[in-house]
Write an enzyme that holds these catalytic residues in place. Structure first.
Site, mmCIF file in Angstrom:
data_model
loop_
_atom_site.group_PDB
_atom_site.id
_atom_site.type_symbol
_atom_site.label_atom_id
_atom_site.label_comp_id
_atom_site.label_asym_id
_atom_site.label_seq_id
_atom_site.Cartn_x
_atom_site.Cartn_y
_atom_site.Cartn_z
ATOM 1 N N TYR A 11 0.828 -1.223 0.000
ATOM 2 C CA TYR A 11 0.000 0.000 0.000
ATOM 3 C C TYR A 11 0.862 1.273 0.000
ATOM 4 O O TYR A 11 0.849 2.041 -0.971
ATOM 5 C CB TYR A 11 -0.936 -0.062 1.210
ATOM 6 C CG TYR A 11 -1.703 1.198 1.504
ATOM 7 C CD1 TYR A 11 -2.323 1.925 0.488
ATOM 8 C CD2 TYR A 11 -1.828 1.656 2.815
ATOM 9 C CE1 TYR A 11 -3.038 3.077 0.768
ATOM 10 C CE2 TYR A 11 -2.547 2.806 3.101
ATOM 11 C CZ TYR A 11 -3.143 3.517 2.082
ATOM 12 O OH TYR A 11 -3.838 4.659 2.374
ATOM 13 N N ASP A 31 9.815 -7.109 -4.223
ATOM 14 C CA ASP A 31 8.673 -7.461 -3.364
ATOM 15 C C ASP A 31 8.429 -8.958 -3.517
ATOM 16 O O ASP A 31 8.503 -9.482 -4.637
ATOM 17 C CB ASP A 31 7.426 -6.670 -3.810
ATOM 18 C CG ASP A 31 6.340 -6.636 -2.747
ATOM 19 O OD1 ASP A 31 5.972 -5.525 -2.330
ATOM 20 O OD2 ASP A 31 5.857 -7.711 -2.331
ATOM 21 N N THR A 116 6.865 3.027 12.655
ATOM 22 C CA THR A 116 5.467 3.108 13.074
ATOM 23 C C THR A 116 5.288 3.739 14.449
ATOM 24 O O THR A 116 6.182 3.648 15.302
ATOM 25 C CB THR A 116 4.857 1.689 13.103
ATOM 26 O OG1 THR A 116 3.575 1.732 13.744
ATOM 27 C CG2 THR A 116 5.707 0.718 13.901
ATOM 28 N N TYR A 140 4.757 -6.507 16.597
ATOM 29 C CA TYR A 140 4.935 -5.660 15.418
ATOM 30 C C TYR A 140 5.761 -4.427 15.783
ATOM 31 O O TYR A 140 6.811 -4.157 15.168
ATOM 32 C CB TYR A 140 3.560 -5.250 14.854
ATOM 33 C CG TYR A 140 3.642 -4.162 13.822
ATOM 34 C CD1 TYR A 140 4.377 -4.342 12.652
ATOM 35 C CD2 TYR A 140 3.002 -2.932 14.011
ATOM 36 C CE1 TYR A 140 4.471 -3.329 11.714
ATOM 37 C CE2 TYR A 140 3.091 -1.927 13.080
ATOM 38 C CZ TYR A 140 3.824 -2.128 11.933
ATOM 39 O OH TYR A 140 3.918 -1.122 11.012
ATOM 40 N N LYS A 144 9.781 -3.444 14.773
ATOM 41 C CA LYS A 144 10.132 -2.191 14.077
ATOM 42 C C LYS A 144 11.143 -1.397 14.903
ATOM 43 O O LYS A 144 12.053 -0.764 14.358
ATOM 44 C CB LYS A 144 8.871 -1.367 13.814
ATOM 45 C CG LYS A 144 7.984 -1.951 12.724
ATOM 46 C CD LYS A 144 8.437 -1.498 11.337
ATOM 47 C CE LYS A 144 7.677 -2.171 10.233
ATOM 48 N NZ LYS A 144 7.771 -1.503 8.931
ATOM 49 N N LEU A 189 -9.584 0.912 9.717
ATOM 50 C CA LEU A 189 -10.899 1.536 9.897
ATOM 51 C C LEU A 189 -11.497 2.106 8.604
ATOM 52 O O LEU A 189 -12.635 1.770 8.257
ATOM 53 C CB LEU A 189 -10.798 2.642 10.970
ATOM 54 C CG LEU A 189 -12.116 3.348 11.253
ATOM 55 C CD1 LEU A 189 -13.139 2.397 11.852
ATOM 56 C CD2 LEU A 189 -11.894 4.554 12.172
ATOM 57 N N ILE A 206 -17.835 -0.426 16.039
ATOM 58 C CA ILE A 206 -16.973 0.546 16.735
ATOM 59 C C ILE A 206 -16.376 -0.180 17.940
ATOM 60 O O ILE A 206 -17.119 -0.603 18.836
ATOM 61 C CB ILE A 206 -17.785 1.781 17.184
ATOM 62 C CG1 ILE A 206 -18.359 2.507 15.959
ATOM 63 C CG2 ILE A 206 -16.937 2.705 18.050
ATOM 64 C CD1 ILE A 206 -19.302 3.663 16.291
ATOM 65 N N ARG A 220 -7.361 8.898 16.563
ATOM 66 C CA ARG A 220 -6.176 8.583 15.770
ATOM 67 C C ARG A 220 -5.824 9.768 14.877
ATOM 68 O O ARG A 220 -6.679 10.599 14.551
ATOM 69 C CB ARG A 220 -6.441 7.354 14.871
ATOM 70 C CG ARG A 220 -6.602 6.053 15.634
ATOM 71 C CD ARG A 220 -5.288 5.600 16.252
ATOM 72 N NE ARG A 220 -5.400 4.338 16.963
ATOM 73 C CZ ARG A 220 -5.732 4.224 18.253
ATOM 74 N NH1 ARG A 220 -6.009 5.311 18.954
ATOM 75 N NH2 ARG A 220 -5.796 3.054 18.832
ATOM 76 N N ASP A 284 -5.488 -1.519 21.933
ATOM 77 C CA ASP A 284 -5.713 -0.207 21.305
ATOM 78 C C ASP A 284 -5.497 0.919 22.322
ATOM 79 O O ASP A 284 -6.265 1.035 23.279
ATOM 80 C CB ASP A 284 -7.163 -0.101 20.793
ATOM 81 C CG ASP A 284 -7.325 -0.591 19.376
ATOM 82 O OD1 ASP A 284 -6.301 -0.706 18.670
ATOM 83 O OD2 ASP A 284 -8.473 -0.846 18.972
HETATM 84 N N1 UFG Z 1 -11.632 0.382 14.588
HETATM 85 C C1 UFG Z 1 -13.004 0.189 14.813
HETATM 86 N N2 UFG Z 1 -13.629 -0.725 14.010
HETATM 87 C C2 UFG Z 1 -13.015 -1.420 13.031
HETATM 88 C C3 UFG Z 1 -11.626 -1.197 12.808
HETATM 89 C C4 UFG Z 1 -10.965 -0.284 13.607
HETATM 90 O O1 UFG Z 1 -13.597 0.785 15.705
HETATM 91 O O2 UFG Z 1 -13.672 -2.236 12.383
HETATM 92 C C5 UFG Z 1 -10.943 1.379 15.418
HETATM 93 C C6 UFG Z 1 -9.753 0.815 16.163
HETATM 94 O O3 UFG Z 1 -10.154 0.273 17.399
HETATM 95 C C7 UFG Z 1 -8.862 2.056 16.313
HETATM 96 C C8 UFG Z 1 -9.177 2.877 15.062
HETATM 97 O O4 UFG Z 1 -10.409 2.367 14.566
HETATM 98 O O5 UFG Z 1 -9.251 2.771 17.444
HETATM 99 C C9 UFG Z 1 -8.128 2.754 13.989
HETATM 100 O O6 UFG Z 1 -7.865 1.368 13.775
HETATM 101 P P1 UFG Z 1 -6.941 0.832 12.594
HETATM 102 O O7 UFG Z 1 -6.936 -0.656 12.703
HETATM 103 O O8 UFG Z 1 -7.374 1.445 11.310
HETATM 104 O O9 UFG Z 1 -5.532 1.453 12.918
HETATM 105 P P2 UFG Z 1 -4.641 1.321 14.260
HETATM 106 O O10 UFG Z 1 -4.715 2.659 14.915
HETATM 107 O O11 UFG Z 1 -4.963 0.151 15.053
HETATM 108 O O12 UFG Z 1 -3.232 0.996 13.605
HETATM 109 C C10 UFG Z 1 -2.347 1.974 13.247
HETATM 110 C C11 UFG Z 1 -1.462 1.449 12.118
HETATM 111 C C12 UFG Z 1 -0.554 0.349 12.624
HETATM 112 C C13 UFG Z 1 0.148 0.805 13.865
HETATM 113 C C14 UFG Z 1 -0.823 1.256 14.908
HETATM 114 C C15 UFG Z 1 -0.134 1.763 16.128
HETATM 115 O O13 UFG Z 1 -2.243 0.963 11.063
HETATM 116 O O14 UFG Z 1 0.399 0.048 11.647
HETATM 117 O O15 UFG Z 1 -1.607 2.305 14.387
HETATM 118 O O16 UFG Z 1 -0.916 1.480 17.258
HETATM 119 F F1 UFG Z 1 0.864 -0.217 14.381
#
Ligand code: UFG
Length: 321
Positions: A11, A31, A116, A140, A144, A189, A206, A220, A284
């Protein structure tokens, strides 16, 4: 002279390849297509190989005049890393060791690294600064951080200079709609929300609404993938100009709650996007927001697509296609 981009079919990698090509640079992509997609690679100079295959990697360095490396190739799912740390250590940490060794043998001494926010773990202060404590809460982030430390020692011993970019939440797509986010399975998300108006899922869950934030959902810092790409270019030029190794955060400095992201997606897609509260997802943190002052000051980085609407709009154009 060419720039080697590992993980260029992923990505963020594919968007960075596109950005470098648009600047007129010669780009070579490596890759293993474990999670990348060949169709996202916008150059013919592509090698399907795993960076842990040192013999073949060495050949790539011998066949091309490589002046520096942008390193994305890695496993990058927090949840998966909790259940399969072996794979994360092997691919991420051992992969980095192989890459740095081949770089050293071939006298290539510049690398921009895809790091990250997960290196910080649960932050003590918001916005997060680069010299805040690093205490990852999953393999993860741990791998890193180990990769960053490896580069630090290789710099001291062998003079390989690095820039490590600690991304917050990458999102969006190239405005052409030609490339975008394509994870399988999808866990992020914004693409999951957009699957509702696309008819792939009925609703979005959520994960928790009892966090200490303004509406109870996690906050975020979303950053457009092309703003990430431009930061890699500036980081690369920084090294090319003979500057020192650096670590930079990369976010917008604005936090949005999960509910705000869903609300924005409703406006953009003109779809009601039903949402249901589910239990918290393990690991989270409540709030992750970057201070990006350092990269703005040192590299003169200036994000072009920093509104949440623009990020979701570009993601929507891509997924809709
Ligand atoms: N979330 C939901 N529902 C979903 C998916 C996500 O509520 O179906 C929430 C998650 O709980 C979080 C937010 O949306 O609060 C963002 O979630 P993501 O999975 O999109 O992203 P993250 O914040 O978990 O992950 C990001 C990067 C990772 C990194 C991480 C650091 O994508 O690479 O932050 O904590 F490791």
């Amino acid at each position: 002279m060419a720039i080697l981009i590992t993980g260029g079919a992923g990505y963020i990698g594919s968007h960075t390849v596109r950005y470098f090509l648009d600047q007129g640079e010669e780009v070579i992509v490596v890759d293993n297509l474990q999670s990348g997609h060949k169709e996202l690679v916008q150059t013919d100079k592509f090698y399907n190989l795993d960076i842990r295959d040192k013999e073949r990697l060495d050949k790539v360095f011998k066949e091309n005049k490589i002046e520096g490396v942008i390193h994305f190739a890695a496993n990058s799912l927090v949840g998966e890393s909790m259940t399969n740390p072996y794979e994360y250590y092997h691919n991420n940490v051992y992969g980095m060791l192989c890459l740095l060794d081949i770089m050293r043998q071939n006298h290539v001494d510049r690398i921009v690294f895809s790091s990250t926010a997960a290196t910080y773990g649960e932050p003590k202060n918001i916005p997060i600064l680069e010299d805040d404590e690093t205490n990852p809460t999953n393999p993860y982030g741990e791998t890193k951080l180990a990769m960053e430390k490896m580069m630090e020692w290789f710099d001291i011993a062998y003079g390989i200079k690095y820039v490590s970019l600690r991304y917050f939440n990458a999102a969006g797509a190239h405005e052409s709609g030609e490339i975008g986010e394509m994870h399988n399975p999808e866990t992020h998300l914004i693409p999951l929300i957009l699957q509702v108006p696309l008819g792939i899922r009925d609703k979005i869950y959520i994960f928790g609404d009892d966090y200490p934030t303004k509406d109870g959902t996690c906050v975020r810092d979303y950053i457009h993938v092309m703003d990430l790409a431009s930061a890699h270019y500036l980081a690369y030029k920084h090294l090319l100009n003979g500057n020192n190794s650096e670590i930079f955060n990369l976010g917008n400095g604005n936090g949005y709650t999960v509910k705000e992201v869903i609300e924005s997606a409703r406006r953009i897609t003109n779809h009601p996007i039903p949402a249901e509260i589910a239990k918290r997802r393990d690991g989270d943190p409540a709030v992750l927001v970057a201070s990006s002052q350092k990269i703005k000051k040192v590299l003169n980085w200036n994000p072009q697509y920093d509104s949440l609407e623009r990020i979701i709009q570009d993601a929507w154009s891509w997924h809709n296609k």
